[in-house]
Design a protein around this motif. Structure first.
Motif, PDB file in Angstrom:
ATOM      1  N   UNK A 311      23.071 -13.117   8.719  1.00 23.34           N
ATOM      2  CA  UNK A 311      22.465 -14.378   9.158  1.00 23.34           C
ATOM      3  C   UNK A 311      21.037 -14.556   8.650  1.00 23.34           C
ATOM      4  N   UNK A 312      20.231 -13.515   8.758  1.00 19.33           N
ATOM      5  CA  UNK A 312      18.819 -13.686   8.409  1.00 19.33           C
ATOM      6  C   UNK A 312      18.293 -12.634   7.437  1.00 19.33           C
ATOM      7  N   UNK A 313      19.145 -11.743   6.946  1.00 20.35           N
ATOM      8  CA  UNK A 313      18.728 -10.772   5.944  1.00 20.35           C
ATOM      9  C   UNK A 313      17.964  -9.581   6.465  1.00 20.35           C
ATOM     10  N   UNK A 314      17.717  -9.484   7.785  1.00 20.06           N
ATOM     11  CA  UNK A 314      17.018  -8.308   8.311  1.00 20.06           C
ATOM     12  C   UNK A 314      17.793  -7.044   7.955  1.00 20.06           C
ATOM     13  N   UNK A 315      17.070  -5.942   7.792  1.00 21.57           N
ATOM     14  CA  UNK A 315      17.708  -4.692   7.396  1.00 21.57           C
ATOM     15  C   UNK A 315      17.633  -3.685   8.538  1.00 21.57           C
ATOM     16  N   UNK A 316      18.731  -2.944   8.728  1.00 17.73           N
ATOM     17  CA  UNK A 316      18.875  -1.971   9.805  1.00 17.73           C
ATOM     18  C   UNK A 316      19.316  -0.631   9.227  1.00 17.73           C
ATOM     19  N   UNK A 317      18.996   0.448   9.940  1.00 14.90           N
ATOM     20  CA  UNK A 317      19.409   1.796   9.550  1.00 14.90           C
ATOM     21  C   UNK A 317      20.403   2.336  10.572  1.00 14.90           C
ATOM     22  N   UNK A 330      12.265  -7.066   8.015  1.00 13.12           N
ATOM     23  CA  UNK A 330      12.773  -8.404   7.784  1.00 13.12           C
ATOM     24  C   UNK A 330      13.386  -8.502   6.390  1.00 13.12           C
ATOM     25  N   UNK A 331      13.833  -9.698   6.032  1.00 15.48           N
ATOM     26  CA  UNK A 331      14.594  -9.884   4.801  1.00 15.48           C
ATOM     27  C   UNK A 331      13.776  -9.553   3.559  1.00 15.48           C
ATOM     28  N   UNK A 332      14.466  -9.111   2.526  1.00 16.22           N
ATOM     29  CA  UNK A 332      13.848  -8.867   1.235  1.00 16.22           C
ATOM     30  C   UNK A 332      14.757  -9.355   0.131  1.00 16.22           C
ATOM     31  N   UNK A 333      14.181  -9.570  -1.051  1.00 12.52           N
ATOM     32  CA  UNK A 333      14.984 -10.003  -2.189  1.00 12.52           C
ATOM     33  C   UNK A 333      15.884  -8.885  -2.688  1.00 12.52           C
ATOM     34  N   UNK A 345      11.765  -5.266  -1.849  1.00 10.19           N
ATOM     35  CA  UNK A 345      11.116  -6.273  -2.673  1.00 10.19           C
ATOM     36  C   UNK A 345      10.969  -7.533  -1.821  1.00 10.19           C
ATOM     37  N   UNK A 346       9.770  -8.032  -1.668  1.00  8.13           N
ATOM     38  CA  UNK A 346       9.546  -9.189  -0.805  1.00  8.13           C
ATOM     39  C   UNK A 346      10.352 -10.389  -1.310  1.00  8.13           C
ATOM     40  N   UNK A 375      11.647  -7.818 -10.672  1.00 10.09           N
ATOM     41  CA  UNK A 375      12.819  -8.678 -10.666  1.00 10.09           C
ATOM     42  C   UNK A 375      13.943  -8.109  -9.832  1.00 10.09           C
ATOM     43  N   UNK A 376      14.244  -6.816 -10.019  1.00  9.00           N
ATOM     44  CA  UNK A 376      15.290  -6.122  -9.265  1.00  9.00           C
ATOM     45  C   UNK A 376      14.896  -4.653  -9.172  1.00  9.00           C
ATOM     46  N   UNK A 377      15.396  -3.974  -8.129  1.00  9.79           N
ATOM     47  CA  UNK A 377      15.050  -2.572  -7.901  1.00  9.79           C
ATOM     48  C   UNK A 377      16.243  -1.668  -8.151  1.00  9.79           C
ATOM     49  N   UNK A 378      15.962  -0.465  -8.665  1.00 11.09           N
ATOM     50  CA  UNK A 378      16.962   0.576  -8.886  1.00 11.09           C
ATOM     51  C   UNK A 378      16.320   1.901  -8.495  1.00 11.09           C
TER      52      UNK A 378
END
Length: 458
Positions: A311-317, A330-333, A345-346, A375-378
């Protein structure tokens, strides 16, 4: 609020119009840089800086006092944002770079002289305790909001009391679906580098070191996942998940289709096709256990399993027990996991932040600045990598900055010490060795890649 500070982070320094005391850096150069930062941020509160640049109030206080050196890319962005006049901005940027270089050189200091020989001390020296800082970024919430977020976990993860069969648990017990004895994934040895041929024709394992040293271990596949848990593929025979049995042609179905899969340590996780639930493979046969509810994507690695809220992109562990998840940010790209850290990545892709994984649950500042735009993370055991904002160049994160290492290609996979890239036309697989900073062609063509850190051979 960070303990020991005002609402704005560092006492009177956090309020517009109230000047911070004299810089307290270790060197004159650090103090000169801090004075410059104070000048550029004059009239701006620590809270405003933290919200604008996703770097904690505590850290901003230390940048402005000279106790820590502000990263160069953050300093340049600060100057650009705070200096609308172009001519003044160019001059200020030049000054910023000069002051930063001088502060970094001074911090390095001259080489320490070799200690004079002496008799062993009868009392062992106790190292000074490391100072701990709590750092806030835009991906965090205050402790009060974190409590609310935990109460809202149902938005991402249903209660652990939900009927596990409703979550899609596969048949458990002894036999696999084909009636054969229970199977486990085989531990991976060798290089840990795998590929699917063009158009899904063949699963291949690189034996190294040459470009022709590949062994065909499967006939067909669509996607691959590799990690300490083993090698897994979809599209081997149908759309289910299959585990590699350790010898060419030996594959066993271990699960149903999924919208996403992730490996963390020896665990394999599956996101249901409708993204309504997350399951963990029980390690043998086709038995899976529900561990959580709706998610949009899974991220697995050394720090654990992470999932984003649809729904909002928040991340959980994942906390290790069904239904128990910890709010992370909170959400990240984009997000990526090395063997030790989670990076985010913000949403505007303007900066990369690192999750601090605080040891205390009441810590309200959980992220810190890591690097500039990407641009993208690896990521993987070899570290953190990214594409530049154009998506065409690949960079390695080292010494708190990005370093260009070559073209990004169509796919990037991070292994234990090296990085593998599938070129844009997918005709070549190339390996980057950080020890020599060189690229070598090791194979191709290929449709997709998977890499891991293999176990030692028998």
């Amino acid at each position: 609020m960070t303990g020991g500070t005002t609402d704005d982070g560092a006492g009177s320094a956090g309020r517009a119009g109230r000047r911070q005391g004299a810089p307290r850096g270790r060197t004159e150069q650090a103090n000169a840089l801090a004075s410059f930062v104070l000048e550029v941020t004059d009239g701006v509160t620590l809270r405003e800086l933290a919200e604008r640049y996703h770097v904690g109030k505590t850290m901003w206080g230390e940048y402005r006092s000279g106790q820590k050196l502000v990263p160069l890319d953050l300093l340049e962005r600060l100057v650009a944002d705070r200096t609308p006049d172009e001519a003044t901005r160019v001059s200020r940027t030049r000054t910023a770079r000069r002051l930063h270089a001088a502060a970094v050189d001074a911090a390095a200091g001259p080489p320490e002289p070799a200690p004079e020989p002496s008799a062993p001390s009868p009392v062992p020296r106790t190292p000074a305790p490391r100072r701990r800082h709590r750092l806030a970024v835009g991906l965090t919430v205050t402790a009060a909001v974190a409590v609310v977020a935990l109460l809202l976990l149902v938005a991402l993860l249903p209660s652990g009391s939900e009927d596990i069969s409703a979550g899609g648990k596969l048949p458990s017990g002894g036999a696999s679906q084909d009636g054969s004895p229970p199977v486990r994934a085989a531990p991976l040895t060798g290089t840990g580098v795998f590929a699917i041929g063009p158009d899904g024709d063949g699963v291949l394992q690189w034996d190294g070191p040459g470009a022709g040293d590949w062994t065909r271990i499967g006939d067909t596949a669509k996607r691959l996942w590799a990690g300490p848990a083993g090698l897994f593929a979809t599209g081997v025979r149908g759309d289910g998940l299959f585990a590699y049995g350790g010898s060419p042609g030996r594959w066993h179905q271990v699960g149903e289709p999924g919208a996403d899969f992730a490996i963390s340590g020896t665990r394999v996780y599956r996101l249901a096709p409708d993204r309504g639930s997350v399951h963990v493979w029980d390690g043998r046969g086709t038995s899976w256990t529900w561990v959580g509810g709706p998610a949009s994507r899974l991220y697995g690695g050394g720090p654990g399993l992470f999932a984003t809220n649809p729904k909002d992109g928040r991340i959980f562990k994942y906390a290790g027990r069904p239904g128990e998840w910890e709010f992370v940010g909170t959400a990240g790209a984009d997000f990526a996991l090395t063997d030790r850290h989670l990076y985010g990545l913000t949403p505007d892709r303007a900066m990369v932040t690192r999750w601090l994984a605080p040891e205390t649950r009441d810590a309200d500042e959980k992220w810190t600045w890591a690097a500039g735009p990407a641009g993208a993370l690896f990521a993987g055991a070899a570290g953190l990598f990214s594409t530049d904002p154009t998506g065409t160049r690949l960079r390695h994160y080292a010494k708190n900055a990005w370093h260009d290492i070559g073209p990004a290609g169509a796919e990037v996979r991070v292994a234990g010490r090296e990085v593998f890239v599938l070129t844009d036309d997918r005709t070549s697989v190339r390996r980057w060795d950080p020890r020599t900073d060189t690229w070598t062609r090791v194979g191709g063509p290929a449709g997709t890649l998977a890499v891991t850190v293999p176990r030692a051979g028998p």
